[in-house]
Design an enzyme around this catalytic site. Structure first.
Site, short mmCIF file in Angstrom:
data_model
loop_
_atom_site.label_atom_id
_atom_site.label_comp_id
_atom_site.label_asym_id
_atom_site.label_seq_id
_atom_site.Cartn_x
_atom_site.Cartn_y
_atom_site.Cartn_z
N LYS A 75 -25.98 -33.65 -53.09
CA LYS A 75 -27.07 -34.08 -52.22
C LYS A 75 -27.80 -32.90 -51.58
CE LYS A 75 -26.08 -38.42 -52.94
NZ LYS A 75 -24.95 -39.07 -52.29
N TRP B 257 -22.14 -46.53 -47.89
CA TRP B 257 -21.07 -45.54 -48.07
C TRP B 257 -19.96 -45.75 -47.05
CZ3 TRP B 257 -21.45 -44.20 -52.71
CH2 TRP B 257 -22.69 -43.94 -53.31
N ASP C 290 -18.33 -38.13 -43.12
CA ASP C 290 -18.95 -38.00 -44.44
C ASP C 290 -20.35 -37.43 -44.21
OD1 ASP C 290 -20.22 -38.31 -46.86
OD2 ASP C 290 -19.80 -40.46 -47.07
#
Ligand SMILES: *Cc1c(COP(=O)(O)O)cnc(C)c1O
Length: 354
Positions: free
Chosen positions: A191, A100, A167
């Site tokens: 998530k 990511w 993030d």
């Protein structure tokens, strides 16, 4: 029978939330209307959006500190470019801790210079780099708090006088921290907070307005702040279910209570990974994530037997990501301790049989 759901995302949410959310599809707030058929401008939905935003700030301890909570679309992946669009004038620094982070770096490069201060790519991202320095002449520093695929988590964040962007898709609301260190926090809902379709973005307003480029309205945080996340039609249902989950977190005792349970689950699983000679952990011990535990079989020939065992026990979503192989147990807030015990029992059972 309800499965023990270890899916990495979209993932398990509290059963209470599923019940209330399904009722709202048939009749929302006894209005005679489904939440799916009402206007996002209706008083009922506006109050959902307001509650979701204020709960997010409250749980993170960021109320009245100059922050705004936004519910946007396009996933965390859209934030990879929105952050750079809004903040990157000349140069930004990024810590590369996995897939990511790498994707965020790729997007940022379209907007300006990117310094990769450190990377753990040399060991397939199984650790968090710790000794690196952050240049002074940057617009912001970006990191990923929890690496969903590789199962590592940052325990410390570097001190920098520059805006700190993070993030937090896979560990937001899972552990206590001083969130006021951060200037932008973003997290795809799917998530740890809600269903897919919306992304929570926390923005400290004073970091905006410093780039010289024109920003398209939809990409501009200021647009969404001035319209309270209603510049265009928000993801009504995803925001609603996120709001229910945030209420649930608060009713259980907030992030502190989540963290206590998450630590118990992680302790239970990792201690079996370390004890059982048939398994080995993937991530460096000091960097292990309580959210996503990655581990492998020492001898791959046990795979079929073990896989059948946990599937028969009602476990879902334990297969590792293709870039790591083996297993990944995602133990988000809503996963009960008993589900972890079921996996641990399968691991012990495998040892007995071999
Ligand atoms: C899943 C994930 C993403 C991507 O999220 P999307 O909402 O699918 O764009 C980004 N960062 C992290 C840490 C993730 O776990």
């Amino acid at each position: 029978m309800k499965k023990h759901n270890f899916s990495a995302g979209p993932c398990i949410l509290p059963q209470e939330v599923f019940k209330e959310a399904s009722q709202a599809i048939l009749d929302f707030n006894n209005s005679g209307l489904s939440i799916l058929e009402i206007s996002h401008r209706s008083a009922d939905f506006v109050s959902v959006m307001e509650e979701a935003q204020s709960l997010a700030l409250e749980l993170l301890g960021l109320q009245d500190k100059g922050y705004k909570a936004l519910f946007l679309q396009g996933g965390a992946s859209m934030q990879f470019l929105m952050v750079a669009y809004n903040l990157l004038e000349k140069k930004a620094a990024y810590l590369n801790t996995g897939t990511w982070s790498s994707k965020a770096i790729k997007e940022a490069k379209l907007f300006g210079g990117v310094v990769e201060v450190a990377s753990s790519k040399d060991k397939n991202f199984n650790y968090i780099p710790k000794s690196y320095s952050i240049p002074e002449d940057i617009d912001y520093f970006h990191c990923t708090s929890n690496n969903t695929i590789f199962g590592t988590q940052m325990k410390e964040f570097p001190a920098t006088s520059k805006p700190l962007v993070c993030d937090m898709s896979s560990d937001i609301f899972s552990r206590e921290m001083d969130f006021s260190k951060f200037d932008i926090i973003y997290a795809g809902a799917q998530k740890n907070m809600g269903p897919a379709g919306t992304t929570l973005v926390i923005v400290k307003e004073d970091v905006l307005g410093k780039v010289s480029r024109e920003i398209p309205s939809m990409m501009d945080y200021s647009t969404h702040i001035s319209k309270d996340s209603m510049f265009n039609t928000p993801a009504v249902y995803a925001v609603y279910v996120s709001m229910l989950t945030l209420r649930w977190i608060k009713s259980k005792g907030g992030i502190k209570a989540m963290e206590e349970l998450n630590n118990k689950k992680a302790e239970l699983l990792y201690s079996e990974v370390d004890r059982n000679p048939l398994f080995k952990g993937f991530a460096a011990k000091e960097d292990r994530s309580p959210m996503n535990a990655t581990f492998n079989l020492v001898d791959e020939s046990h795979k079929d037997v073990f896989d059948k065992m946990w599937k028969d026990a009602g476990v879902n979503g334990l297969n590792g990501h293709r870039s790591v192989g083996g297993y990944r147990a995602s133990m988000y807030n809503a996963l009960p301790l008993e589900s972890v015990q079921v996996v641990v029992d399968c691991m012990k059972e495998l040892e007995r049989k071999k």
